[in-house]
Enzyme design. Structure first.
Site, PDB file in Angstrom:
ATOM      1  N   PHE A 134       2.216   6.633  -3.315  1.00  0.00           N
ATOM      2  CA  PHE A 134       3.247   6.282  -4.305  1.00  0.00           C
ATOM      3  C   PHE A 134       4.631   6.217  -3.653  1.00  0.00           C
ATOM      4  O   PHE A 134       4.905   6.946  -2.689  1.00  0.00           O
ATOM      5  CB  PHE A 134       3.267   7.325  -5.447  1.00  0.00           C
ATOM      6  CG  PHE A 134       1.955   7.383  -6.176  1.00  0.00           C
ATOM      7  CD1 PHE A 134       0.959   8.259  -5.762  1.00  0.00           C
ATOM      8  CD2 PHE A 134       1.688   6.509  -7.235  1.00  0.00           C
ATOM      9  CE1 PHE A 134      -0.285   8.292  -6.396  1.00  0.00           C
ATOM     10  CE2 PHE A 134       0.446   6.540  -7.891  1.00  0.00           C
ATOM     11  CZ  PHE A 134      -0.540   7.427  -7.462  1.00  0.00           C
ATOM     12  N   MET A 169      -2.923  -0.734  -0.955  1.00  0.00           N
ATOM     13  CA  MET A 169      -3.663   0.463  -1.381  1.00  0.00           C
ATOM     14  C   MET A 169      -4.927   0.040  -2.131  1.00  0.00           C
ATOM     15  O   MET A 169      -4.883  -0.872  -2.968  1.00  0.00           O
ATOM     16  CB  MET A 169      -2.788   1.327  -2.298  1.00  0.00           C
ATOM     17  CG  MET A 169      -1.505   1.787  -1.630  1.00  0.00           C
ATOM     18  SD  MET A 169      -0.523   2.796  -2.770  1.00  0.00           S
ATOM     19  CE  MET A 169       0.997   2.945  -1.802  1.00  0.00           C
ATOM     20  N   HIS A 226       0.898  -2.157   5.815  1.00  0.00           N
ATOM     21  CA  HIS A 226       0.472  -0.753   5.907  1.00  0.00           C
ATOM     22  C   HIS A 226      -0.805  -0.609   5.095  1.00  0.00           C
ATOM     23  O   HIS A 226      -0.759  -0.537   3.857  1.00  0.00           O
ATOM     24  CB  HIS A 226       1.610   0.134   5.358  1.00  0.00           C
ATOM     25  CG  HIS A 226       1.277   1.593   5.362  1.00  0.00           C
ATOM     26  ND1 HIS A 226       2.049   2.502   4.673  1.00  0.00           N
ATOM     27  CD2 HIS A 226       0.280   2.305   5.936  1.00  0.00           C
ATOM     28  CE1 HIS A 226       1.537   3.713   4.836  1.00  0.00           C
ATOM     29  NE2 HIS A 226       0.450   3.609   5.600  1.00  0.00           N
ATOM     30  N   MET A 250      -3.496   1.218   3.473  1.00  0.00           N
ATOM     31  CA  MET A 250      -3.964   2.516   2.992  1.00  0.00           C
ATOM     32  C   MET A 250      -5.302   2.252   2.289  1.00  0.00           C
ATOM     33  O   MET A 250      -5.410   2.288   1.049  1.00  0.00           O
ATOM     34  CB  MET A 250      -2.935   3.162   2.047  1.00  0.00           C
ATOM     35  CG  MET A 250      -1.707   3.655   2.802  1.00  0.00           C
ATOM     36  SD  MET A 250      -0.269   3.940   1.767  1.00  0.00           S
ATOM     37  CE  MET A 250       0.384   2.276   1.714  1.00  0.00           C
ATOM     38  N   SER A 307      10.194  -1.112   1.920  1.00  0.00           N
ATOM     39  CA  SER A 307       8.876  -1.240   1.282  1.00  0.00           C
ATOM     40  C   SER A 307       9.038  -1.911  -0.077  1.00  0.00           C
ATOM     41  O   SER A 307       9.916  -1.552  -0.859  1.00  0.00           O
ATOM     42  CB  SER A 307       8.265   0.153   1.069  1.00  0.00           C
ATOM     43  OG  SER A 307       7.317   0.095   0.016  1.00  0.00           O
ATOM     44  N   GLY A 325      11.733   2.605   0.534  1.00  0.00           N
ATOM     45  CA  GLY A 325      11.431   1.787  -0.641  1.00  0.00           C
ATOM     46  C   GLY A 325      12.398   2.084  -1.775  1.00  0.00           C
ATOM     47  O   GLY A 325      13.330   1.321  -2.047  1.00  0.00           O
ATOM     48  N   SER A 326      12.206   3.241  -2.392  1.00  0.00           N
ATOM     49  CA  SER A 326      13.006   3.540  -3.596  1.00  0.00           C
ATOM     50  C   SER A 326      14.496   3.651  -3.258  1.00  0.00           C
ATOM     51  O   SER A 326      15.343   3.200  -4.040  1.00  0.00           O
ATOM     52  CB  SER A 326      12.510   4.823  -4.258  1.00  0.00           C
ATOM     53  OG  SER A 326      12.314   5.822  -3.294  1.00  0.00           O
ATOM     54  N   HIS A 360       7.932  -4.121   4.633  1.00  0.00           N
ATOM     55  CA  HIS A 360       6.822  -3.163   4.654  1.00  0.00           C
ATOM     56  C   HIS A 360       5.977  -3.374   3.405  1.00  0.00           C
ATOM     57  O   HIS A 360       6.451  -3.211   2.275  1.00  0.00           O
ATOM     58  CB  HIS A 360       7.390  -1.745   4.690  1.00  0.00           C
ATOM     59  CG  HIS A 360       6.350  -0.684   4.848  1.00  0.00           C
ATOM     60  ND1 HIS A 360       5.762  -0.362   6.051  1.00  0.00           N
ATOM     61  CD2 HIS A 360       5.791   0.141   3.921  1.00  0.00           C
ATOM     62  CE1 HIS A 360       4.889   0.628   5.859  1.00  0.00           C
ATOM     63  NE2 HIS A 360       4.893   0.952   4.592  1.00  0.00           N
ATOM     64  N   ASP A 393       7.820   7.060   7.162  1.00  0.00           N
ATOM     65  CA  ASP A 393       7.546   6.361   5.912  1.00  0.00           C
ATOM     66  C   ASP A 393       7.342   7.351   4.767  1.00  0.00           C
ATOM     67  O   ASP A 393       6.369   8.089   4.749  1.00  0.00           O
ATOM     68  CB  ASP A 393       6.269   5.517   6.105  1.00  0.00           C
ATOM     69  CG  ASP A 393       5.944   4.666   4.902  1.00  0.00           C
ATOM     70  OD1 ASP A 393       4.848   4.082   4.892  1.00  0.00           O
ATOM     71  OD2 ASP A 393       6.774   4.589   3.975  1.00  0.00           O
ATOM     72  N   GLY A 453      10.114   8.686   1.326  1.00  0.00           N
ATOM     73  CA  GLY A 453      11.268   9.487   0.901  1.00  0.00           C
ATOM     74  C   GLY A 453      12.477   9.362   1.794  1.00  0.00           C
ATOM     75  O   GLY A 453      13.383  10.202   1.757  1.00  0.00           O
ATOM     76  N   MET A 478       3.695   9.539   8.253  1.00  0.00           N
ATOM     77  CA  MET A 478       3.946   9.623   6.807  1.00  0.00           C
ATOM     78  C   MET A 478       4.750  10.884   6.530  1.00  0.00           C
ATOM     79  O   MET A 478       4.369  11.984   6.951  1.00  0.00           O
ATOM     80  CB  MET A 478       2.630   9.654   6.029  1.00  0.00           C
ATOM     81  CG  MET A 478       1.811   8.364   6.109  1.00  0.00           C
ATOM     82  SD  MET A 478       2.719   6.888   5.637  1.00  0.00           S
ATOM     83  CE  MET A 478       3.056   7.238   3.907  1.00  0.00           C
ATOM     84  N   ASP A 499       2.869  -2.321   1.277  1.00  0.00           N
ATOM     85  CA  ASP A 499       1.951  -1.182   1.065  1.00  0.00           C
ATOM     86  C   ASP A 499       0.678  -1.632   0.373  1.00  0.00           C
ATOM     87  O   ASP A 499       0.692  -1.974  -0.806  1.00  0.00           O
ATOM     88  CB  ASP A 499       2.650  -0.095   0.226  1.00  0.00           C
ATOM     89  CG  ASP A 499       3.641   0.677   1.070  1.00  0.00           C
ATOM     90  OD1 ASP A 499       4.800   0.836   0.638  1.00  0.00           O
ATOM     91  OD2 ASP A 499       3.262   1.109   2.172  1.00  0.00           O
TER      92      ASP A 499
HETATM   93  C1  DX5 Z   1       3.609   5.468   0.321  1.00  0.00           C
HETATM   94  C2  DX5 Z   1       3.992   4.198   1.070  1.00  0.00           C
HETATM   95  C3  DX5 Z   1       5.441   4.166   1.417  1.00  0.00           C
HETATM   96  C4  DX5 Z   1       6.333   4.203   0.178  1.00  0.00           C
HETATM   97  C5  DX5 Z   1       7.755   4.376   0.613  1.00  0.00           C
HETATM   98  O1  DX5 Z   1       2.223   5.587   0.320  1.00  0.00           O
HETATM   99  O2  DX5 Z   1       3.266   4.066   2.264  1.00  0.00           O
HETATM  100  O3  DX5 Z   1       5.717   3.001   2.193  1.00  0.00           O
HETATM  101  O4  DX5 Z   1       6.200   3.011  -0.543  1.00  0.00           O
HETATM  102  O5  DX5 Z   1       8.509   4.448  -0.574  1.00  0.00           O
HETATM  103  P1  DX5 Z   1       9.710   5.513  -0.702  1.00  0.00           P
HETATM  104  O6  DX5 Z   1      10.693   5.120   0.366  1.00  0.00           O
HETATM  105  O7  DX5 Z   1      10.195   5.290  -2.099  1.00  0.00           O
HETATM  106  O8  DX5 Z   1       9.108   6.858  -0.464  1.00  0.00           O
HETATM  107 ZN    ZN Z   2       4.005   2.513   3.582  1.00  0.00          ZN
END
Ligand code: DX5
Ligand code: ZN
Length: 225
Positions: free
Chosen positions: A142, A36, A65, A67, A7, A196-197, A32, A174, A176, A136, A34
C-alpha cells in the site's frame, strides 16, 4: 546524482496519463509502477496492459516493481509492455537468478527488492548481475504508510555490499519517503528515491520533486564536507 521515481500508486488513477505527464514536466527521472497480484501482497493494482497503454504517453523510463509471486514466469509480459527496469522480490521466487538472467538477457535493467524483515544477504547470489537493489522501507502492498526508520542500518549494510562490487548498482528506497526523511536515507547510502503519497498528496508535484532533490543533494554535500 540522486534519481527520483515517483510511484503512481497514490496518483489520481482515473487520470493516469495526465498525472504521468505532470511528473514528466515536474522533473521526475522515472516512473515507479507498483504491480501487485493480491497474493504476494494483499492488494491488486495494475498489470502489463496498463503499462503498455502508458508507454506511448511519456518518455520517462518505466521502473516496474513486481510485487507478484513467481515473477520469472511473467518477465516477458513486462518487457513487451515497455519496462526499462524490472524489479522482482527475492522473497517471491525460488528462481531469483533465473528471473534476473531473463531480464538482463532482454537488455533491460534488473532490480531485486527485499521486504523490511528480509536479510539483505539473500541477494548475494545476484549482486554481480543487478542494476538496482530496492530496499522496502514499508511493508509492501500500500501507498501512504509511515517510513520505518529501523531500516536505516539495513540501507547502510546494502550500501557496503554495493561498494564492494565492481558493477554499478543503484540503491533504491521505497515506502514512506518524504522531505522529512529523504536526507537520512541518502546519508545512509540511497541513490534512487521512490515516493508516492508525498509527491501526489502535496498538491504540487513539481515542488515536491524539487524539494526531495534539494534535500537529497544537501545530504550528499554534507557527506563530502
Ligand atoms: C508499496 C509500494 C511503494 C509505495 C510507495 O508496496 O511498493 O512503491 O507505492 O508509496 P509511498 O511513497 O506513499 O509510501
Ligand atoms: Zn514500489
Amino acid at each position: 546524482m540522486i534519481k527520483i521515481a515517483p510511484s503512481i500508486l497514490s496518483c489520481d488513477l482515473s487520470r493516469l496519463a495526465d498525472e504521468v505527464k505532470l511528473l514528466e514536466k515536474g522533473g521526475a527521472d522515472g516512473l515507479h509502477l507498483d504491480i501487485m497480484d493480491g497474493v504476494f501482497v494483499p492488494n491488486l493494482t495494475i498489470g502489463p496492459l496498463v503499462i503498455k497503454a502508458l508507454r506511448s504517453k511519456t518518455k520517462l523510463p518505466f521502473d516496474s516493481h513486481l510485487m507478484i509471486v513467481d515473477p520469472e514466469q511473467h518477465i516477458q509480459d513486462y518487457l513487451e509492455a515497455g519496462s526499462d527496469i524490472i524489479t522482482v522480490h527475492a522473497e517471491a521466487t525460488k528462481n531469483l537468478r533465473q528471473a534476473i538472467d531473463k531480464i538482463k538477457k532482454a537488455g533491460v535493467k534488473a532490480g531485486v527488492s527485499v521486504k523490511p524483515g528480509t536479510a539483505p544477504e539473500i541477494i548475494e547470489s545476484v549482486l554481480k548481475k543487478v542494476d538496482l537493489i530496492l530496499v522496502m522501507t514499508v511493508e509492501p502492498g500500500f501507498g501512504g504508510q509511515n517510513f520505518m526508520p529501523a531500516l536505516l542500518p539495513k540501507i547502510k549494510t546494502v550500501r557496503q555490499m554495493i561498494d564492494r562490487q565492481k558493477n554499478k548498482i543503484e540503491l533504491g528506497v521505497d515506502g514512506g519517503i518524504s522531505a522529512k526523511n529523504v536526507a537520512q536515507v541518502v546519508a545512509a547510502g540511497a541513490s534512487f528515491i521512490v515516493a508516492g503519497s508525498y509527491v501526489f498528496k502535496s498538491g504540487d508535484v513539481t515542488a515536491a520533486i524539487q524539494c526531495l532533490r534539494a534535500k537529497a543533494d544537501e545530504a550528499i554535500t554534507q557527506i563530502f564536507k
